[in-house]
Write an enzyme that holds these catalytic residues in place. Structure first.
Site, PDB file in Angstrom:
ATOM      1  N   TYR A  99      -9.786   2.960  -9.838  1.00 54.76           N
ATOM      2  CA  TYR A  99      -9.018   2.210 -10.850  1.00 54.76           C
ATOM      3  C   TYR A  99      -9.453   2.643 -12.254  1.00 54.76           C
ATOM      4  O   TYR A  99      -8.629   2.902 -13.134  1.00 54.76           O
ATOM      5  CB  TYR A  99      -9.256   0.708 -10.649  1.00 54.76           C
ATOM      6  CG  TYR A  99      -8.472  -0.210 -11.571  1.00 54.76           C
ATOM      7  CD1 TYR A  99      -7.136  -0.521 -11.307  1.00 54.76           C
ATOM      8  CD2 TYR A  99      -9.073  -0.778 -12.689  1.00 54.76           C
ATOM      9  CE1 TYR A  99      -6.433  -1.378 -12.139  1.00 54.76           C
ATOM     10  CE2 TYR A  99      -8.372  -1.633 -13.533  1.00 54.76           C
ATOM     11  CZ  TYR A  99      -7.050  -1.934 -13.246  1.00 54.76           C
ATOM     12  OH  TYR A  99      -6.346  -2.772 -14.085  1.00 54.76           O
TER      13      TYR A  99
ATOM     14  N   THR B 298       8.124  -1.459 -16.659  1.00 55.25           N
ATOM     15  CA  THR B 298       7.812  -1.227 -15.242  1.00 55.25           C
ATOM     16  C   THR B 298       6.937  -2.381 -14.747  1.00 55.25           C
ATOM     17  O   THR B 298       6.108  -2.909 -15.495  1.00 55.25           O
ATOM     18  CB  THR B 298       7.107   0.130 -15.002  1.00 55.25           C
ATOM     19  OG1 THR B 298       5.785   0.080 -15.532  1.00 55.25           O
ATOM     20  CG2 THR B 298       7.894   1.278 -15.622  1.00 55.25           C
TER      21      THR B 298
HETATM   22  P1  NAP Z   1       0.249  -8.349 -11.042  1.00 59.18           P
HETATM   23  O1  NAP Z   1       0.424  -9.758 -11.449  1.00 59.18           O
HETATM   24  O2  NAP Z   1      -0.379  -8.022  -9.728  1.00 59.18           O
HETATM   25  O3  NAP Z   1       1.668  -7.609 -11.159  1.00 59.18           O
HETATM   26  C1  NAP Z   1       1.775  -6.246 -10.873  1.00 59.18           C
HETATM   27  C2  NAP Z   1       3.164  -5.775 -11.199  1.00 59.18           C
HETATM   28  O4  NAP Z   1       3.225  -4.351 -10.943  1.00 59.18           O
HETATM   29  C3  NAP Z   1       4.213  -6.442 -10.354  1.00 59.18           C
HETATM   30  O5  NAP Z   1       5.341  -6.715 -11.156  1.00 59.18           O
HETATM   31  C4  NAP Z   1       4.537  -5.367  -9.297  1.00 59.18           C
HETATM   32  O6  NAP Z   1       5.899  -5.386  -8.878  1.00 59.18           O
HETATM   33  C5  NAP Z   1       4.329  -4.104 -10.103  1.00 59.18           C
HETATM   34  N1  NAP Z   1       4.082  -2.930  -9.257  1.00 59.18           N
HETATM   35  C6  NAP Z   1       2.995  -2.671  -8.490  1.00 59.18           C
HETATM   36  N2  NAP Z   1       3.156  -1.487  -7.856  1.00 59.18           N
HETATM   37  C7  NAP Z   1       4.361  -0.986  -8.244  1.00 59.18           C
HETATM   38  C8  NAP Z   1       5.086   0.190  -7.943  1.00 59.18           C
HETATM   39  N3  NAP Z   1       4.611   1.117  -7.103  1.00 59.18           N
HETATM   40  N4  NAP Z   1       6.304   0.377  -8.534  1.00 59.18           N
HETATM   41  C9  NAP Z   1       6.817  -0.558  -9.382  1.00 59.18           C
HETATM   42  N5  NAP Z   1       6.170  -1.702  -9.701  1.00 59.18           N
HETATM   43  C10 NAP Z   1       4.959  -1.915  -9.136  1.00 59.18           C
HETATM   44  O7  NAP Z   1      -0.633  -7.551 -12.111  1.00 59.18           O
HETATM   45  P2  NAP Z   1      -0.922  -7.811 -13.666  1.00 59.18           P
HETATM   46  O8  NAP Z   1      -2.252  -8.435 -13.755  1.00 59.18           O
HETATM   47  O9  NAP Z   1       0.235  -8.399 -14.334  1.00 59.18           O
HETATM   48  O10 NAP Z   1      -1.120  -6.280 -14.119  1.00 59.18           O
HETATM   49  C11 NAP Z   1      -0.185  -5.590 -14.915  1.00 59.18           C
HETATM   50  C12 NAP Z   1      -0.879  -4.367 -15.509  1.00 59.18           C
HETATM   51  O11 NAP Z   1      -1.990  -4.795 -16.294  1.00 59.18           O
HETATM   52  C13 NAP Z   1      -1.454  -3.422 -14.457  1.00 59.18           C
HETATM   53  O12 NAP Z   1      -1.271  -2.093 -14.862  1.00 59.18           O
HETATM   54  C14 NAP Z   1      -2.919  -3.782 -14.444  1.00 59.18           C
HETATM   55  O13 NAP Z   1      -3.725  -2.718 -14.002  1.00 59.18           O
HETATM   56  C15 NAP Z   1      -3.156  -4.109 -15.895  1.00 59.18           C
HETATM   57  N6  NAP Z   1      -4.324  -4.946 -16.135  1.00 59.18           N
HETATM   58  C16 NAP Z   1      -4.398  -6.220 -15.643  1.00 59.18           C
HETATM   59  C17 NAP Z   1      -5.538  -6.968 -15.893  1.00 59.18           C
HETATM   60  C18 NAP Z   1      -5.713  -8.384 -15.394  1.00 59.18           C
HETATM   61  O14 NAP Z   1      -6.823  -8.936 -15.530  1.00 59.18           O
HETATM   62  N7  NAP Z   1      -4.681  -9.014 -14.830  1.00 59.18           N
HETATM   63  C19 NAP Z   1      -6.589  -6.424 -16.630  1.00 59.18           C
HETATM   64  C20 NAP Z   1      -6.477  -5.123 -17.106  1.00 59.18           C
HETATM   65  C21 NAP Z   1      -5.336  -4.399 -16.855  1.00 59.18           C
HETATM   66  P3  NAP Z   1       6.391  -6.002  -7.443  1.00 59.18           P
HETATM   67  O15 NAP Z   1       5.779  -7.364  -7.315  1.00 59.18           O
HETATM   68  O16 NAP Z   1       7.884  -6.039  -7.592  1.00 59.18           O
HETATM   69  O17 NAP Z   1       5.950  -5.046  -6.372  1.00 59.18           O
END
Ligand code: NAP
Length: 242
Positions: A152, A8
């Site tokens: 969050y 996802t």
């Molecule tokens: P990101 O670059 O902002 O990407 C977020 C992804 O989630 C995108 O592919 C987006 O898809 C998708 N998404 C958001 N809302 C959605 C929905 N309602 N239905 C389906 N897809 C949805 O974020 P990331 O940093 O890669 O984060 C990925 C995961 O890691 C998240 O769960 C985040 O909380 C967790 N995380 C990240 C960090 C960090 O520092 N980056 C740290 C801890 C945890 P679209 O673009 O197609 O909408």
């Protein structure tokens, strides 16, 4: 026969790195996305031109019916689901007293309800096959709590609790469920941080740098290959929280 995985939020950031790892490991990968239509179109073209097996599916995973459609599509196409990576997520920084009902519902809907819906739809297929691996991407903030990110933190703590409880329930069916709780990873989610703020954060991290998306994909690869780890929350954070 190729194994099948759903990721996802596979269109960007950590999800895209996990997709890349899985296709190269020989999986059929269903890339779920919500808004990034053009990006996943290009991803599919690129992967299929190299002979990899990739499908894309638009679904807002906070919505039960759209999750149902995503999982039905995958089973129709590939029959079995071997790996589920619940990665889609959003973040928001707000004073606790400024969080509206809508902010709260949106955060819990996208980051926690989505994991519940996905696991509930996928579990019967995995139980039938007596095997499967579920990886839920949570966050360091679900473990420690983050100021100005209460909603969050609550959602991610809920994801970790779901991983632990579901691991106990599905273990006897040969299914492993774990969380990866990243520290700070270089993705769009953190692009609001100034260079100065990034340096300040890096100074707090024992390994002296923020993480790369590949650091999380490597952990996901290990969790998929491993056979005896379940119900764990593995925090990949450069020593930021020990
Ligand atoms: P990101 O670059 O902002 O990407 C977020 C992804 O989630 C995108 O592919 C987006 O898809 C998708 N998404 C958001 N809302 C959605 C929905 N309602 N239905 C389906 N897809 C949805 O974020 P990331 O940093 O890669 O984060 C990925 C995961 O890691 C998240 O769960 C985040 O909380 C967790 N995380 C990240 C960090 C960090 O520092 N980056 C740290 C801890 C945890 P679209 O673009 O197609 O909408």
């Amino acid at each position: 026969m190729r194994k099948t995985a759903i990721v996802t939020g596979g269109s960007r950031g950590i999800g895209a790195a996990i997709v890349d790892m899985l296709v190269k490991e020989g999986y059929n990968v269903v890339i779920n996305y919500n808004k990034s239509e053009e990006i996943v179109k290009r991803m599919k073209e690129e992967f299929t031109s190299k002979g990899y097996s990739v499908e894309t599916f638009k679904a807002d995973v906070s919505k039960r019916e759209e999750v149902k459609n995503l999982v039905e599509f995958t089973i129709r196409k590939f029959k079995n689901i071997d790996v589920l990576v619940n990665n889609a997520g959003i973040s928001q920084t707000k004073l606790f007293t400024d969080i509206t009902d809508e902010d709260w519902q949106n955060m819990i809907g996208t980051n926690l309800n989505s994991v519940f819906y996905m696991c509930r739809e996928v579990a019967p297929n995995m139980i039938h096959n007596k095997k499967g691996c579920i990886i839920n991407i949570s966050s360091i903030w679900g473990i420690t709590g983050a100021s100005c990110e209460v909603h969050y933190s609550v959602a991610k703590a809920g994801v970790d609790a779901l991983s632990k409880a579901l691991a106990k329930e599905l273990g006897p069916s040969g299914i492993r469920v774990n969380s990866i709780a990243p520290g700070i990873i270089d993705t769009d989610m953190n692009k609001y941080l100034s260079d100065k703020e990034v340096v300040e954060i890096e100074e707090e991290i024992p390994l002296g740098k923020i993480g790369k998306v590949q650091d999380i994909a490597k952990c996901a690869k290990w969790l998929i290959e491993d056979e005896y780890t379940t119900g764990q929350v593995i925090s990949i954070n450069g020593g930021w929280n020990i």
